[in-house]
Motif scaffolding. Structure first.
Motif, PDB file in Angstrom:
ATOM      1  N   UNK A 154     -25.290  -5.182 -14.823  1.00 42.31           N
ATOM      2  CA  UNK A 154     -25.537  -5.183 -16.254  1.00 42.31           C
ATOM      3  C   UNK A 154     -26.903  -4.545 -16.510  1.00 42.31           C
ATOM      4  N   UNK A 155     -26.970  -3.750 -17.581  1.00 31.54           N
ATOM      5  CA  UNK A 155     -28.235  -3.134 -17.969  1.00 31.54           C
ATOM      6  C   UNK A 155     -29.104  -4.160 -18.698  1.00 31.54           C
ATOM      7  N   UNK A 156     -30.387  -4.171 -18.371  1.00 34.18           N
ATOM      8  CA  UNK A 156     -31.342  -5.099 -18.983  1.00 34.18           C
ATOM      9  C   UNK A 156     -32.496  -4.288 -19.552  1.00 34.18           C
ATOM     10  N   UNK A 157     -32.869  -4.582 -20.791  1.00 35.49           N
ATOM     11  CA  UNK A 157     -33.971  -3.886 -21.457  1.00 35.49           C
ATOM     12  C   UNK A 157     -35.191  -4.798 -21.468  1.00 35.49           C
ATOM     13  N   UNK A 158     -36.297  -4.281 -20.969  1.00 35.79           N
ATOM     14  CA  UNK A 158     -37.565  -5.013 -20.967  1.00 35.79           C
ATOM     15  C   UNK A 158     -38.493  -4.369 -21.992  1.00 35.79           C
ATOM     16  N   UNK A 159     -39.160  -5.190 -22.776  1.00 33.49           N
ATOM     17  CA  UNK A 159     -40.060  -4.703 -23.816  1.00 33.49           C
ATOM     18  C   UNK A 159     -41.420  -5.376 -23.680  1.00 33.49           C
ATOM     19  N   UNK A 160     -42.425  -4.695 -24.251  1.00 35.81           N
ATOM     20  CA  UNK A 160     -43.780  -5.234 -24.368  1.00 35.81           C
ATOM     21  C   UNK A 160     -44.347  -5.655 -23.004  1.00 35.81           C
ATOM     22  N   UNK A 161     -44.736  -6.928 -22.863  1.00 39.67           N
ATOM     23  CA  UNK A 161     -45.429  -7.358 -21.646  1.00 39.67           C
ATOM     24  C   UNK A 161     -44.472  -7.694 -20.509  1.00 39.67           C
ATOM     25  N   UNK A 162     -43.153  -7.545 -20.690  1.00 37.45           N
ATOM     26  CA  UNK A 162     -42.206  -7.845 -19.621  1.00 37.45           C
ATOM     27  C   UNK A 162     -42.018  -6.673 -18.662  1.00 37.45           C
ATOM     28  N   UNK A 163     -42.536  -5.505 -18.982  1.00 38.26           N
ATOM     29  CA  UNK A 163     -42.309  -4.346 -18.124  1.00 38.26           C
ATOM     30  C   UNK A 163     -42.976  -4.559 -16.765  1.00 38.26           C
ATOM     31  N   UNK A 192     -28.483 -14.256 -13.664  1.00 33.39           N
ATOM     32  CA  UNK A 192     -29.300 -13.989 -12.488  1.00 33.39           C
ATOM     33  C   UNK A 192     -28.686 -12.886 -11.661  1.00 33.39           C
ATOM     34  N   UNK A 193     -29.525 -12.294 -10.813  1.00 36.74           N
ATOM     35  CA  UNK A 193     -29.028 -11.229  -9.946  1.00 36.74           C
ATOM     36  C   UNK A 193     -30.173 -10.539  -9.242  1.00 36.74           C
ATOM     37  N   UNK A 194     -29.843  -9.426  -8.608  1.00 29.78           N
ATOM     38  CA  UNK A 194     -30.803  -8.642  -7.833  1.00 29.78           C
ATOM     39  C   UNK A 194     -31.058  -7.332  -8.576  1.00 29.78           C
ATOM     40  N   UNK A 195     -32.309  -6.957  -8.698  1.00 30.01           N
ATOM     41  CA  UNK A 195     -32.668  -5.687  -9.343  1.00 30.01           C
ATOM     42  C   UNK A 195     -32.360  -4.546  -8.377  1.00 30.01           C
ATOM     43  N   UNK A 196     -31.503  -3.626  -8.808  1.00 31.96           N
ATOM     44  CA  UNK A 196     -31.150  -2.492  -7.947  1.00 31.96           C
ATOM     45  C   UNK A 196     -31.833  -1.202  -8.376  1.00 31.96           C
ATOM     46  N   UNK A 197     -32.106  -1.041  -9.662  1.00 34.33           N
ATOM     47  CA  UNK A 197     -32.749   0.176 -10.128  1.00 34.33           C
ATOM     48  C   UNK A 197     -33.680  -0.164 -11.271  1.00 34.33           C
ATOM     49  N   UNK A 211     -38.280 -13.469 -18.089  1.00 29.75           N
ATOM     50  CA  UNK A 211     -37.901 -13.081 -16.729  1.00 29.75           C
ATOM     51  C   UNK A 211     -38.631 -13.999 -15.768  1.00 29.75           C
ATOM     52  N   UNK A 212     -37.886 -14.616 -14.853  1.00 33.10           N
ATOM     53  CA  UNK A 212     -38.501 -15.484 -13.853  1.00 33.10           C
ATOM     54  C   UNK A 212     -37.994 -15.080 -12.477  1.00 33.10           C
ATOM     55  N   UNK A 213     -38.901 -15.078 -11.520  1.00 33.81           N
ATOM     56  CA  UNK A 213     -38.553 -14.774 -10.136  1.00 33.81           C
ATOM     57  C   UNK A 213     -38.664 -16.033  -9.301  1.00 33.81           C
ATOM     58  N   UNK A 239     -33.948 -12.198  -9.497  1.00 31.08           N
ATOM     59  CA  UNK A 239     -34.594 -12.710 -10.705  1.00 31.08           C
ATOM     60  C   UNK A 239     -33.566 -13.421 -11.574  1.00 31.08           C
ATOM     61  N   UNK A 240     -34.082 -14.183 -12.532  1.00 34.43           N
ATOM     62  CA  UNK A 240     -33.276 -14.794 -13.585  1.00 34.43           C
ATOM     63  C   UNK A 240     -33.784 -14.288 -14.923  1.00 34.43           C
ATOM     64  N   UNK A 241     -32.859 -13.917 -15.798  1.00 35.52           N
ATOM     65  CA  UNK A 241     -33.223 -13.335 -17.088  1.00 35.52           C
ATOM     66  C   UNK A 241     -32.613 -14.187 -18.197  1.00 35.52           C
ATOM     67  N   UNK A 242     -33.447 -14.548 -19.162  1.00 40.08           N
ATOM     68  CA  UNK A 242     -32.987 -15.161 -20.396  1.00 40.08           C
ATOM     69  C   UNK A 242     -33.164 -14.134 -21.503  1.00 40.08           C
ATOM     70  N   UNK A 243     -32.080 -13.807 -22.199  1.00 43.05           N
ATOM     71  CA  UNK A 243     -32.183 -12.758 -23.201  1.00 43.05           C
ATOM     72  C   UNK A 243     -31.010 -12.781 -24.155  1.00 43.05           C
ATOM     73  N   UNK A 244     -31.012 -11.806 -25.061  1.00 42.48           N
ATOM     74  CA  UNK A 244     -29.976 -11.688 -26.091  1.00 42.48           C
ATOM     75  C   UNK A 244     -28.965 -10.654 -25.612  1.00 42.48           C
TER      76      UNK A 244
END
Length: 867
Positions: free
Chosen positions: A362-371, A277-282, A412-414, A380-385
């Protein structure tokens, strides 16, 4: 006998030359001639094996018709074993040929049942053959070697697919009384909402298949691929045409039990499923990423591919298989398949960073419908690989191979998503509609606002109205009227102004909190800065932009600089922010309510002075607030005693070491009319989604009359000047009150409440002497739906105590009274001090009856038994 000797009695040691001479030599000089000589004994045929029937006498047309019928029957048979059938799908997914897969010998040797074509009426997919369910796959759990290598085997993949398919179609939530499969219902909801992602609860999957859930966390990439393929087949079986809307359907894993901090991620987490979890800065722009690429050979024109692009490195073609040339090759744009790609920078939340440390990111990559699912500034909270890729810049900088790590987001959940429209179940909607039928739902909602703060009914009413909001109007797309309600809390210190703002921040669906001293003009509106990556001028929204469609909370509003305060004028009325800097000319949306808190000049509000002398705010900014609330810390023995009891009881109940069953004797029972905070959030979400109140013509006459009276009074008074904006304020408040009751039309009750709120706001800003005169003038509006029951109950209990004390002094040696009598006239006299003239609603209230009081109208007394 030596070891080299052989017993002649056991082994025949005959002459080899004699053995070779035995037999007939076929290869003589004339063997070809002898072979073709006639032989009557051998040149005869058995008549039983000869067909003496005449030739086919059918015509050519009949032969062709029979041939077409036979081909049609063969085509029907081949449909069962088509490309999408389970058998061919398994063959297609094999990485090795069937004869090389030693593990499939036992399974392939079993007789397979004939697959049948599903009838159109079948609702449940049943592609899989029955014998697959007979094998429980106990051997599959015995991992041989590495787990990631194990789950990439074909037989293990088929086993995982079979179990996940069974989970989708048969899992029943224990809370669901109907017994309907949980994920079949969720798939129906997903399709009806036109989405392409299904959320799988990890805890439910863990209870159903523990080992497979552990495999999913340790080797997610391979298993998610199998799960998405199974989900695709299930969805297409239930909805055959859904593939035309979405090419792929994704599995999103939620409720992963282990939550990691960004600074605690190590190499053991690589290629595993993590939750951070964390805050989106960019946030970067959206780019098309190659997913399945085809190349054209520029020399011979042949099409190469498809090649499946990996996120870690670029696919490069070696040579053309047609002309054997090594290039050049160009991407075939028409046949190449892309997917959306976006990158976020996730930074640690400020509250969890250790003292004296810098927050990590940390860098997070969003794909498909998560953009575009999260904006800068949101938590937000992110579950990912958690994966890595080779970075040449890091190697050059450090001088040795270093891998850059990123998180490929799966879900991704807010915080706001917890009560979004997609989460409202049918049970929630039914309960909300049932609550709306309660005639006292408005009072119940106001009581439920900040229940841990005592009193301040006017502030709670205003906050409730602001959270529901009025109806936005867009006149033919040219002129827009805001529906959001702005509130200013002005008052003495220690009156819970900041606590109210913090409550709204935690309760509202979208809220941004800031302070006047810590916020500048660009921090509230928008800033233009150079992007450190692209070196281009970019626009970054401030607090008002981030709070779009929500609430912006500004504490210490009076501490702001005048230049900064002027910058929010446009945002509060037009609800937009215009920017013209560094070659960027644009307008940003800021459709939000503003709730601000300020202190008067000198710290305390002086009722002997005019409102302009008590605050250092200009008229343009004051007129943009719909509701002005002056909070005074006045000395009143009765109110102070009730407040002190409430605070003591609240501290007693909130102590962590006190058991829940231990309650103080003085503590009152929890009010059953107060709604739970979860239900309150859902109620507000439902109201803002489905209720859009409209005005009646008859209601506007009363608004016009009150406005005319207020304008006349404001000319002589020295409070807040009344402007045309206050007409719109009354309309907005009336619409919000109607929305609070889930009404589609504004009724007279809503208009009366709007007039009362606005009158409270206007009269509170006047000098003390003018307030009394205005309260008499507008008395019929001021007492509308005001709840004095708690105050009257406290006054009545005080009279009972006085009567008991008087009785003890008068009859000290005698027996004690069993029933105490309180005259109604005494209670009326006490109530008149608080401008309460009608006691009948109190005598009929739940508080009066629940406190064991009895009304005797004939005797003119209120009876209370003494324990």
């Amino acid at each position: 006998m030596s070891e080299a000797e052989v017993d002649p009695h056991v082994v025949d040691m005959g002459n080899d030359e004699e053995e070779e001479e035995v037999g007939e030599d076929l290869y003589t000089e004339d063997f070809m001639q002898r072979d073709y000589q006639p032989n009557e004994e051998m040149d005869r045929y058995d008549s039983a094996d000869l067909d003496d029937e005449p030739l086919d006498e059918r015509s050519f047309d009949q032969i062709m018709a029979d041939r077409r019928a036979a081909e049609a029957a063969l085509d029907d048979r081949d449909e069962v074993g088509s490309f999408n059938s389970p058998v061919n799908r398994r063959t297609r997914n094999r990485k090795l040929p069937a004869f090389l897969d030693e593990h499939d010998e036992s399974e392939d040797s079993r007789p397979r049942q004939r697959a049948r074509v599903d009838e159109p009426g079948n609702q449940m997919p049943d592609d899989e053959t029955e014998e697959e369910d007979e094998d429980d796959g106990a051997d599959m759990y015995n991992i041989v070697g590495n787990l990631r290598t194990w789950v990439s085997r074909d037989d293990v993949r088929r086993f995982i697919a079979r179990k996940f398919r069974q989970f989708l179609l048969t899992y029943v939530n224990p809370k669901n009384q109907g017994g309907q499969p949980e994920y079949v219902r969720l798939i129906n909801d997903m399709v009806s909402a036109n989405k392409c992602s299904l959320e799988i609860d990890y805890t439910e999957y863990l209870h159903a298949y523990t080992n497979l859930a552990i495999w999913l966390a340790d080797a997610p990439e391979s298993i998610l691929e199998v799960m998405e393929e199974v989900l695709q087949n299930v969805v297409l079986k239930l909805y055959p045409n859904y593939g035309k809307i979405h090419e792929r359907v994704h599995v999103r894993v939620t409720n992963l039990p282990v939550f990691d901090q960004i600074r605690d991620i190590r190499k053991t987490h690589l290629n595993c499923l993590i939750r951070i979890g964390g805050v989106v800065t960019r946030r970067s722009g959206v780019f098309p990423q190659l997913m399945q690429v085809k190349y054209d050979c520029n020399k011979c024109g042949a099409t190469l591919g498809p090649f499946f692009q990996n996120t870690s490195k670029e696919i490069k073609v070696g040579s053309c298989p047609e002309c054997q040339s090594r290039g050049p090759f160009s991407v075939n744009v028409e046949e190449t398949i892309y997917r959306n790609y976006q990158k976020l920078t996730l930074q640690e939340s400020p509250g969890i960073v250790p003292a004296g440390r810098l927050p990590r990111y940390k860098e997070v990559i969003l794909l498909d419908d998560l953009i575009d699912c999260a904006r800068p500034g949101e938590e937000i909270e992110i579950t990912g690989i958690y994966t890595n890729n080779f970075d040449l810049a890091l190697n050059t900088k450090n001088g040795f191979p270093v891998f850059a790590t990123v998180v490929e987001a799966n879900h991704v959940s807010k915080k706001q998503d917890l009560f979004s429209a997609y989460k409202l179940t049918e049970e929630d909607k039914l309960e909300i509609e049932k609550l709306a039928k309660d005639p006292r739902i408005g009072e119940r909602i106001i009581k439920s606002i900040a229940p841990s703060i005592y009193g301040h009914e006017n502030i709670k009413t205003a906050i409730a109205l602001a959270m529901f909001g009025g109806q936005e109007k867009n006149v033919q797309g040219k002129h827009r009227l805001r529906g959001d309600i702005n509130i200013l809390l002005l008052g003495d210190p220690g009156t819970a102004k900041s606590q109210f703002l913090k409550y709204v921040e935690k309760t509202a669906q979208r809220a941004v909190y800031t302070t006047g001293k810590g916020a500048s003009a660009v921090g509230l509106t928008a800033a233009v800065h150079k992007d450190p990556v692209t070196r281009e001028w970019t626009l970054e929204g401030g607090a008002l932009v981030l709070a779009d469609r929500g609430i912006c909370l500004i504490d210490e509003f009076d501490k702001m600089n005048d230049q900064d305060r002027v910058s929010i004028h446009e945002a509060m009325e037009q609800q937009s922010i215009s920017i013209s800097k560094a070659g960027i000319v644009t307008s940003l949306q800021a459709r939000c309510s503003v709730i601000a808190a300020a202190n008067p000049v000198g710290g305390r509000y002086d009722s002997g002075k005019t409102f302009a002398l008590n605050v250092e705010l200009t008229d343009p900014i004051l007129s943009r607030f719909d509701i002005l609330l002056v909070v005074k810390d006045t000395v009143d023995p009765v109110i102070d005693e009730m407040l002190a009891r409430f605070v003591v009881d609240s501290h007693f109940k909130s102590h962590p070491n006190i058991a829940k069953d231990q309650t103080p004797e003085t503590a009152a029972n929890t009010d059953p009319e107060i709604l739970s905070q979860d239900m309150l959030r859902k109620y507000i979400t439902y109201a803002k989604l489905y209720v859009f109140p409209k005005l009646h013509d008859a209601d506007l006459d009363k608004v016009a009359l009150v406005y005319a009276d207020l304008r006349r009074e404001s000319m002589f008074g020295q409070g807040v000047p009344i402007a045309v904006r206050h007409i719109e304020s009354m309309i907005r408040i009336a619409e919000a009150h109607a929305r609070m009751h889930l009404r589609q039309y504004v009724l007279e009750d809503d208009v009366d409440m709007a007039i009362r709120v606005l009158l409270d706001s206007f009269i509170a800003t006047q000098k003390y002497g003018v307030q009394k005169a205005l309260q008499k003038s507008f008395k019929k509006y001021m007492t509308y739906k005001r709840d004095f029951n708690e105050l009257l109950l406290h006054l009545l209990r005080g009279l009972v105590k006085d009567a008991l004390r008087f009785e003890e002094l008068m009859t000290m040696p005698g027996p004690r009274l069993s029933v105490v009598h309180v005259k109604i006239t005494d209670l009326e006299a006490k109530a008149r001090e608080y401008n309460i003239l009608d006691l009948q609603p109190f005598f009929n209230s739940r508080q009066f009856l629940g406190a064991n009081f009895t009304l005797d109208v004939g005797a003119g007394v209120v009876k209370h038994p003494v324990a």
